[in-house]
Motif scaffolding. Structure first.
Motif, PDB file in Angstrom:
ATOM      1  N   UNK A 278       0.813  -1.214   0.000  1.00 27.44           N
ATOM      2  CA  UNK A 278       0.000   0.000   0.000  1.00 27.44           C
ATOM      3  C   UNK A 278       0.849   1.268   0.000  1.00 27.44           C
ATOM      4  N   UNK A 279       2.165   1.134  -0.039  1.00 22.15           N
ATOM      5  CA  UNK A 279       3.070   2.278   0.008  1.00 22.15           C
ATOM      6  C   UNK A 279       3.015   3.048  -1.303  1.00 22.15           C
ATOM      7  N   UNK A 280       2.598   4.288  -1.233  1.00 19.97           N
ATOM      8  CA  UNK A 280       2.507   5.138  -2.425  1.00 19.97           C
ATOM      9  C   UNK A 280       3.895   5.337  -3.032  1.00 19.97           C
ATOM     10  N   UNK A 281       4.015   5.103  -4.312  1.00 21.53           N
ATOM     11  CA  UNK A 281       5.281   5.285  -5.006  1.00 21.53           C
ATOM     12  C   UNK A 281       6.200   4.084  -4.955  1.00 21.53           C
ATOM     13  N   UNK A 282       5.970   3.172  -4.023  1.00 16.92           N
ATOM     14  CA  UNK A 282       6.763   1.958  -3.945  1.00 16.92           C
ATOM     15  C   UNK A 282       8.221   2.151  -3.577  1.00 16.92           C
ATOM     16  N   UNK A 283       8.558   3.205  -2.868  1.00 16.74           N
ATOM     17  CA  UNK A 283       9.956   3.436  -2.516  1.00 16.74           C
ATOM     18  C   UNK A 283      10.372   2.583  -1.329  1.00 16.74           C
ATOM     19  N   UNK A 284      11.644   2.233  -1.333  1.00 16.93           N
ATOM     20  CA  UNK A 284      12.229   1.452  -0.250  1.00 16.93           C
ATOM     21  C   UNK A 284      13.644   1.969  -0.005  1.00 16.93           C
ATOM     22  N   UNK A 285      14.403   1.285   0.847  1.00 18.73           N
ATOM     23  CA  UNK A 285      15.754   1.750   1.157  1.00 18.73           C
ATOM     24  C   UNK A 285      16.603   1.921  -0.100  1.00 18.73           C
ATOM     25  N   UNK A 286      16.569   0.932  -0.975  1.00 21.94           N
ATOM     26  CA  UNK A 286      17.411   0.993  -2.174  1.00 21.94           C
ATOM     27  C   UNK A 286      17.042   2.154  -3.091  1.00 21.94           C
ATOM     28  N   UNK A 287      15.759   2.393  -3.284  1.00 21.11           N
ATOM     29  CA  UNK A 287      15.360   3.449  -4.218  1.00 21.11           C
ATOM     30  C   UNK A 287      15.668   4.847  -3.695  1.00 21.11           C
ATOM     31  N   UNK A 288      15.513   5.053  -2.382  1.00 22.58           N
ATOM     32  CA  UNK A 288      15.820   6.390  -1.873  1.00 22.58           C
ATOM     33  C   UNK A 288      17.314   6.650  -1.825  1.00 22.58           C
ATOM     34  N   UNK A 289      18.098   5.600  -1.562  1.00 25.39           N
ATOM     35  CA  UNK A 289      19.562   5.742  -1.589  1.00 25.39           C
ATOM     36  C   UNK A 289      20.025   6.075  -3.005  1.00 25.39           C
ATOM     37  N   UNK A 290      19.469   5.390  -3.987  1.00 27.02           N
ATOM     38  CA  UNK A 290      19.855   5.636  -5.376  1.00 27.02           C
ATOM     39  C   UNK A 290      19.596   7.088  -5.773  1.00 27.02           C
ATOM     40  N   UNK A 291      18.444   7.616  -5.374  1.00 29.40           N
ATOM     41  CA  UNK A 291      18.137   9.018  -5.692  1.00 29.40           C
ATOM     42  C   UNK A 291      19.055   9.961  -4.923  1.00 29.40           C
ATOM     43  N   UNK A 292      19.242   9.712  -3.637  1.00 30.22           N
ATOM     44  CA  UNK A 292      20.057  10.595  -2.805  1.00 30.22           C
ATOM     45  C   UNK A 292      21.512  10.633  -3.259  1.00 30.22           C
ATOM     46  N   UNK A 293      22.044   9.485  -3.643  1.00 32.09           N
ATOM     47  CA  UNK A 293      23.445   9.422  -4.050  1.00 32.09           C
ATOM     48  C   UNK A 293      23.630   9.680  -5.544  1.00 32.09           C
ATOM     49  N   UNK A 294      22.517   9.976  -6.220  1.00 32.77           N
ATOM     50  CA  UNK A 294      22.529  10.347  -7.635  1.00 32.77           C
ATOM     51  C   UNK A 294      23.046   9.215  -8.528  1.00 32.77           C
ATOM     52  N   UNK A 295      22.569   8.006  -8.284  1.00 33.39           N
ATOM     53  CA  UNK A 295      22.904   6.890  -9.165  1.00 33.39           C
ATOM     54  C   UNK A 295      22.277   7.139 -10.540  1.00 33.39           C
ATOM     55  N   UNK A 296      22.921   6.664 -11.598  1.00 35.86           N
ATOM     56  CA  UNK A 296      22.370   6.860 -12.947  1.00 35.86           C
ATOM     57  C   UNK A 296      20.930   6.348 -13.042  1.00 35.86           C
ATOM     58  N   UNK A 297      20.098   7.095 -13.687  1.00 33.22           N
ATOM     59  CA  UNK A 297      18.670   6.817 -13.935  1.00 33.22           C
ATOM     60  C   UNK A 297      17.802   6.795 -12.674  1.00 33.22           C
ATOM     61  N   UNK A 298      18.344   7.192 -11.524  1.00 30.39           N
ATOM     62  CA  UNK A 298      17.543   7.210 -10.295  1.00 30.39           C
ATOM     63  C   UNK A 298      16.999   8.599  -9.975  1.00 30.39           C
ATOM     64  N   UNK A 299      17.442   9.608 -10.692  1.00 28.50           N
ATOM     65  CA  UNK A 299      16.999  10.974 -10.404  1.00 28.50           C
ATOM     66  C   UNK A 299      16.719  11.709 -11.708  1.00 28.50           C
TER      67      UNK A 299
END
Length: 175
Positions: A19-40
């Motif tokens: 039921x989590x809106x957007x489906x984010x988890x530890x891996x997805x937020x880390x990828x965006x925060x650390x600016x991994x390719x295609x995550x932001x």
């Protein structure tokens, strides 16, 4: 001292709940925060974040995952994979007040350290978007409940522990 544009708190699990809106988890937020390719994809020219405190978000996620491996839910059962284990926050300042950013960033970092103590494990800065902002990450201590991290969840738990109605935790609730 200027005030922030916004402060936003969010909570995450190792695996996003159904039921989590957007489906984010530890891996997805880390990828965006650390600016991994295609995550932001929302950032035109992504740049790696600046580490302001503690360690990088990936290490914060590892620490949260390790905490979750040994945590129990309110009924004494092992924490599910979609059980909350990381508190994350964003604090932003409007671009129009960019001259205030250095002092604001330092004051905000001090406030985070004072407020969360050693549960604060990572603080990074992004300046590659329209408004400069800080991401921060907190993890509970061993044998602590997750509710100790989030001020709203902590207040709600205190109300439940006192045997009061749920609304009693709200300042505008019954007298």
């Amino acid at each position: 001292m200027s005030s922030c544009q916004f402060i936003h708190l969010e909570v995450y699990a190792r695996v996003a709940g159904s039921t989590k809106k957007g489906g984010h988890n530890l891996d997805s937020i880390v990828a965006e925060a650390e600016r991994h390719p295609s995550a932001c994809l929302h950032v035109t020219k992504p740049r790696p974040p600046s580490l302001l405190y503690g360690f990088m978000p990936s290490k914060a996620a590892e620490k949260a995952s390790a905490w979750a491996e040994h945590a129990f839910d309110s009924r004494g059962r092992r924490l599910r994979r979609d059980g909350l284990c990381l508190l994350a926050g964003v604090i932003s300042l409007e671009q129009q007040r960019i001259e205030d950013w250095p002092a604001f960033r330092q004051a905000t970092l001090k406030w985070l350290i004072d407020f969360f103590g050693d549960r604060l494990v990572s603080v990074i800065e992004h300046t590659d978007e329209e408004n400069p902002h800080i991401h921060f990450y907190c993890v509970a201590h061993a044998r602590e409940r997750f509710e100790c991290l989030h001020p709203g969840r902590k207040a709600a738990q205190e109300v439940r522990n006192a045997g009061q109605l749920k609304g009693r935790g709200n300042s505008s609730a019954l007298p």
